[in-house]
Design an enzyme around this catalytic site. Structure first.
Site, PDB file in Angstrom:
ATOM      1  N   ASP A 140      -2.984   2.620  -5.732  1.00 30.60           N
ATOM      2  CA  ASP A 140      -2.219   2.820  -5.019  1.00 30.60           C
ATOM      3  C   ASP A 140      -1.757   1.681  -3.796  1.00 30.60           C
ATOM      4  OD1 ASP A 140      -4.190   3.229  -3.763  1.00 30.60           O
ATOM      5  OD2 ASP A 140      -3.101   5.489  -1.825  1.00 30.60           O
ATOM      6  N   GLU A 141      -2.239   0.146  -4.430  1.00 31.28           N
ATOM      7  CA  GLU A 141      -2.293  -0.978  -3.490  1.00 31.28           C
ATOM      8  C   GLU A 141      -2.925  -2.215  -4.350  1.00 31.28           C
ATOM      9  OE1 GLU A 141      -4.627  -1.743  -0.359  1.00 31.28           O
ATOM     10  OE2 GLU A 141      -6.878  -0.183  -0.932  1.00 31.28           O
ATOM     11  N   ASP A 175       1.293  -1.219   0.023  1.00 28.06           N
ATOM     12  CA  ASP A 175      -0.496  -0.002  -0.187  1.00 28.06           C
ATOM     13  C   ASP A 175       1.064   1.158  -0.045  1.00 28.06           C
ATOM     14  OD1 ASP A 175      -1.657   1.687   0.395  1.00 28.06           O
ATOM     15  OD2 ASP A 175      -3.415   1.016   1.966  1.00 28.06           O
TER      16      ASP A 175
END
Length: 423
Positions: free
Chosen positions: A134-135, A40
């Site tokens: 974003d992860e 993350d």
């Protein structure tokens, strides 16, 4: 989290042991069967803005809408120490943190950096399942012989993200996706946390029931009414009782997750089910001309994203939210899939007209395309009045101009002519 904890060098790098979190020794890490990583990025949007604006480093940064109805999309960890968080009204965020630098979201920049980060992940293993920009989950079992154990691989990825993208990420290492995701949350920012299989229940059971995957506000309230406040409380309830109280599917899932069981595999690169965009107006709008231009702008945006991802879709959906927050959606399935803004706009405007809201004040409008397929597999038939090159080729030429000179370099004339009724 205090300001001091944000200083470099204080990030967590640990393993769940007999007495809680212990310092992590990669040479002695109990990671033999912990092949799932959840990675993350830390305060991703805000961190990218700090890269683009060096003057923002060391200062609280908030990303989001700046109008009277703007909301926070992301806040860096300094801003979070003041109580700022995502989805908070921007007006309230600035009352809590008046010295913050505020930046409007820069989608192209975030996508560009996201793609570079995902490329790093895929250079380690093809088993990468993006969850959002974003992860991602990674299954590194196939990379062990080449790169070492999961903890060593996690350290390698963290170092590459730092050196190549000048960003930090937090990594959870475990045997399941559920536990790996919780671990990455516990070690943010810029941390690494290993949860050995024999320590899973010790890690899970003190956590609140809201930490269980799929437990929303209503389920959490129902669990609390039964006196179940921690994951350990849920684990102590017979599975049959949970199935009786919450139904077969949810009850069985709660029972399994409470003891760390999660058989979901990492599924590489699941295609988007839909691509859309929406806009909340600074003030309510009841002018059809303004709504038509906004539907055009949103359709152009959606079409660009479709072409960029190599997809096309058959179903156009419009979302219309009134001033009283009631929301209406209308959809239409086209004869063939499209990634052409002209066709998406025409369908969206017809749906808006058919909704009977042309003199109703609207707070938000949105356009979405569903039923996506690989654009290269879609065979298009030209309309009688369509030139041989087609509108799609014209719009692809516009994409090339925009990539070279910026998104505002070329646009439909209707978007360039704004009058005093526009907002």
């Amino acid at each position: 989290m205090s300001r001091r904890q944000l200083e470099r060098g204080t990030a967590m790098r640990g393993m769940i042991g007999a007495d809680g979190i212990e310092p992590l020794d990669p040479a002695a890490a109990e990671d033999a069967d912990c092949s799932i990583l959840h990675i993350d990025m830390d305060a991703f949007f805000a961190s990218v803005e700090q890269l683009e604006h060096p003057e923002a480093r060391g200062r609280p940064v908030i990303v989001g809408g700046t109008g009277p109805r703007g909301v926070v999309s992301s806040a860096d960890y300094i801003a979070r120490t003041y109580g700022v968080h995502s989805a908070m009204p921007m007006v309230r965020a600035l009352r809590l943190c008046p010295d913050a630098l505020v930046f409007p979201p820069d989608g192209p920049a975030y996508r560009r950096v996201s793609e570079a980060v995902m490329d790093i992940f895929r250079s380690v293993t093809p088993e990468v399942e993006p969850v959002s920009m974003d992860e991602a989950f990674l299954d590194v079992s196939g990379a062990r012989r080449r790169l070492g154990g999961p903890v060593r691989i996690a350290e390698l990825i963290r170092e590459r993200v730092r050196s190549e993208q000048r960003l930090t990420c937090s990594v959870g290492v475990a045997a399941t996706k559920f536990v790996a995701k919780l671990a990455s949350t516990q070690c943010k920012p810029d941390g690494l946390l290993l949860v050995p299989t024999r320590r899973v229940t010790a890690f899970l059971h003190p956590l609140p029931v809201g930490a269980l995957w799929g437990v929303g506000e209503k389920t959490e309230q129902a669990l609390t009414r039964l006196g179940l406040r921690t994951v350990g409380d849920v684990a102590a309830v017979p599975p049959a009782t949970l199935r009786h109280e919450f139904g077969q599917a949810l009850g069985a899932r709660l029972a399994a997750l409470a003891v760390g069981d999660d058989d979901r595999p990492v599924v590489p690169t699941t295609p988007d089910k839909s691509i859309g965009a929406e806009e909340t107006f600074p003030r309510d709008v009841d002018d059809p001309g303004t709504i038509h231009r906004e539907l055009l702008r949103l359709s152009e945006k959606v079409a660009r994203r479709l072409r960029s991802s190599g997809q096309a879709g058959r179903t156009v959906v419009v979302k219309l939210r009134r001033a009283d927050f009631t929301t209406i959606t209308r959809s239409r399935t086209l004869p063939e899939a499209t990634d052409v803004a002209r066709e998406i706009t025409a369908a969206a405007r017809e749906l808006y007209a058919g909704a009977g809201l042309e003199r109703v004040r609207l707070r938000l409008v949105g356009v979405r395309v569903e039923g996506l397929a690989d654009a290269s597999q879609v065979h298009r038939q030209l309309a009688l009045d369509e030139p041989e090159t087609g509108w799609r080729e014209a719009e692809r030429a516009m994409d090339r101009v925009a990539r070279r000179f910026g998104p505002g370099a070329i646009q439909p004339a209707a978007l360039a002519k704004r009058d005093e009724n526009d907002v």
